[in-house]
Enzyme design. Structure first.
Site, mmCIF file in Angstrom:
data_model
loop_
_atom_site.group_PDB
_atom_site.id
_atom_site.type_symbol
_atom_site.label_atom_id
_atom_site.label_comp_id
_atom_site.label_asym_id
_atom_site.label_seq_id
_atom_site.Cartn_x
_atom_site.Cartn_y
_atom_site.Cartn_z
ATOM 1 N N LYS A 75 0.851 -1.201 0.000
ATOM 2 C CA LYS A 75 0.000 0.000 0.000
ATOM 3 C C LYS A 75 0.881 1.243 0.000
ATOM 4 O O LYS A 75 1.850 1.314 0.777
ATOM 5 C CB LYS A 75 -0.897 -0.022 1.243
ATOM 6 C CG LYS A 75 -1.896 1.129 1.325
ATOM 7 C CD LYS A 75 -2.737 1.009 2.597
ATOM 8 C CE LYS A 75 -3.878 2.022 2.631
ATOM 9 N NZ LYS A 75 -4.748 1.857 3.826
ATOM 10 N N SER A 150 -9.653 1.772 2.736
ATOM 11 C CA SER A 150 -8.800 2.526 1.842
ATOM 12 C C SER A 150 -7.736 1.683 1.130
ATOM 13 O O SER A 150 -7.143 2.151 0.164
ATOM 14 C CB SER A 150 -8.109 3.633 2.630
ATOM 15 O OG SER A 150 -7.271 3.071 3.622
ATOM 16 N N SER A 174 -9.823 -0.518 6.995
ATOM 17 C CA SER A 174 -9.243 -0.384 5.652
ATOM 18 C C SER A 174 -8.515 -1.606 5.106
ATOM 19 O O SER A 174 -8.148 -1.605 3.935
ATOM 20 C CB SER A 174 -8.285 0.794 5.614
ATOM 21 O OG SER A 174 -9.017 1.967 5.421
#
Ligand code: GLN
Length: 486
Positions: A75, A150, A174
């Site tokens: 990420k 996210s 997330s």
């Protein structure tokens, strides 16, 4: 095995054929690269990739190490030295990370190869990956739908076989929510189990880094390497790290699983409810005892989360001022003008909304009414879990009340977006661990089917039990083996 099959493998499967020298780490990187080039334009899971660096690492990889030659997508809120670190924002400009996050240090030392930075909501604020400054990510099961957020890029990459496994971060869901919406396994470790050093801070008291994988075993293999105390993160825990993957198999007879009453009343999509009921029945057929329990402060969790998370964000994001790195507004007339325009131009709408909300709840006159009160209710939420875990070993719920919604459907309504987090935020407030595993599909009124995730929660440092319960379910079902037609 043909190179086109490599991207679909789990870590455990890939380990075997790397060790027998059936494939080389270089071939694996090549195969992934080829598939990403071909498929990712339709998905948008990645923000950047450094093929040369990955191939160089592959050529020196020791496949006898625990994760030797295993590529991992990361990420883009987690630092990988010399790679871009955008956090999905314009304000970081063309900043490149100067150091590796502790998890990256540990994964590299175990032989893993970081390959690719994945898309996210700007600074991890969102539940759909639509708040990325670059482009939205699409759900591999239905490209008109969001992948969750996210960590939407990390989840979509694993689901679409564009990664073997990936890392995400979970501040309020997330990792678990995008895992659920994309049909993969997402682990939110106990607060402090994994070092946060090198994770760009959004809400420091809530968040942590965790893996997104194709199986529970892979999740255990990654946590094994990632977990443990770190002098660079004073909130990391000293507790010893068990050999998670070695003890996955247990008999569920006598294991007590709790169903929180309050969660069942919270407006769940009918197809999600059907999948949950079926999962509960399945656990019961495996011998687990199902117990109804109560988490009385559930209704306050979203409110409390969005007060505490925004308060912490407003402080954490003060560092992005265009002075030392990142985006800087052109031709400032004075320092005030420099700050004002750099932040006005550099941050997106959701980030600004949170900075403003967070500043408000911390401001004198409102501090007691909002922030302080939220901290007190946070304690009550934590006590709810403590009381529940006196009666049960783990809790079951849907991960998300709905399957993946359409791109754009909630983007204009922040409140609707926040409500997507109703089942996930409480675990962050309490600091406990949780996992989302695939448990079915919504038929979605004849359109393309959409994955549904089951959330399992365990007490702090209860990852061993969490994996065991999740693995028992996974090994007796085949939801986790399904892949989107791409
Ligand atoms: N969706 C939640 C939010 O927008 C959680 C985000 C996260 O876990 N990083 O804050």
């Amino acid at each position: 095995m043909s190179p086109s099959e490599l991207p679909g493998l789990t870590i455990a499967e890939l380990q075997k054929i790397l060790r027998t020298r059936e494939v080389s780490p270089r071939e694996v990187i090549r195969a992934l690269h080829g598939r990403i080039e071909e498929i990712d334009p339709q998905i948008g899971a990645y923000l950047s990739r450094d093929l040369e660096a990955a191939l160089a690492a592959a050529d020196t990889a020791d496949v006898e190490l625990p994760l030797g030659g295993i590529p991992l997508a990361i990420k883009d809120a987690i630092s990988v030295r010399d790679q871009p670190l955008t956090c999905g924002s314009k304000i970081l400009g063309n900043y490149r990370a100067l150091y590796d996050a502790t998890v990256v240090v540990r994964l590299k030392a175990a032989g893993a190869i970081p390959f690719g930075k994945t898309n996210l909501d700007e600074f991890a604020m969102g539940s759909s990956t639509e708040n990325s400054n670059f482009h939205p990510t699409r759900n591999p099961w239905n490209r008109d739908r969001i992948p969750g957020g996210s960590s939407g890029g990390s989840a979509a990459a694993v689901a679409a076989n564009l990664a073997i496994a990936s890392l995400g971060s979970d501040t309020g869901g997330s990792i678990r929510q995008p895992a659920a919406l994309c049909g993969v396994v997402g682990l939110k470790p106990t607060y402090g189990r994994v070092s946060r050093y090198g994770l760009t801070a959004f809400a420091s008291s809530l968040e942590g880094i965790g893996p997104l994988t194709k199986s529970v075993r892979d999740s255990a293999l990654l946590l094994q390497v990632m977990a443990g105390a770190d002098p660079q993160d004073s909130t990391s825990l000293e507790a010893p790290v068990p050999d998670y993957a070695a003890e996955l198999e247990i008999d569920l007879r006598g294991v007590r699983l709790g169903l929180p009453n309050e969660y069942l009343r919270a407006g769940i999509d009918p197809e999600v409810k059907v999948a949950l009921d079926a999962a509960v029945a399945h656990f019961s057929s495996l011998g687990a005892e199902i117990v109804e329990i109560s988490l009385p402060h559930t209704d306050y969790a979203i409110d409390v989360y969005y007060i505490i998370a925004t308060a912490e964000a407003s402080a954490n994001l003060a560092r992005f001022d265009g002075v030392r790195y990142g985006y800087r507004a052109a031709n400032p007339t004075n320092l005030q003008d420099h700050y004002r325009r750099t932040r006005a131009e550099g941050f997106g709408a959701e980030v600004k909304r949170r900075i403003i909300l967070g500043t408000y709840v911390l401001s004198s006159g409102y501090y007691d009414e909002f922030y302080l009160r939220a901290q007190k209710v946070r304690t009550l939420v934590r006590q709810d879990f403590a009381a529940a875990f006196e009666k049960v070993d783990a809790l079951l719920s849907p991960t998300s009340p709905v399957p993946a919604f359409k791109l754009g459907e909630r983007a204009a309504d922040p409140l609707q977006m926040y409500l997507a987090d109703v089942f996930t935020v409480a675990a962050n407030l309490a600091g406990i661990c949780g996992i989302s595993i695939p448990c079915g599909f919504a038929q979605n009124a004849g359109s393309l089917p959409l994955p549904i995730g089951l959330q399992i929660l365990c007490p702090a440092l209860g990852e061993m039990r969490l994996f065991q319960v999740a693995h028992a379910y996974e090994q007796s079902t085949d939801w986790h083996r399904r892949r989107p037609p791409l």
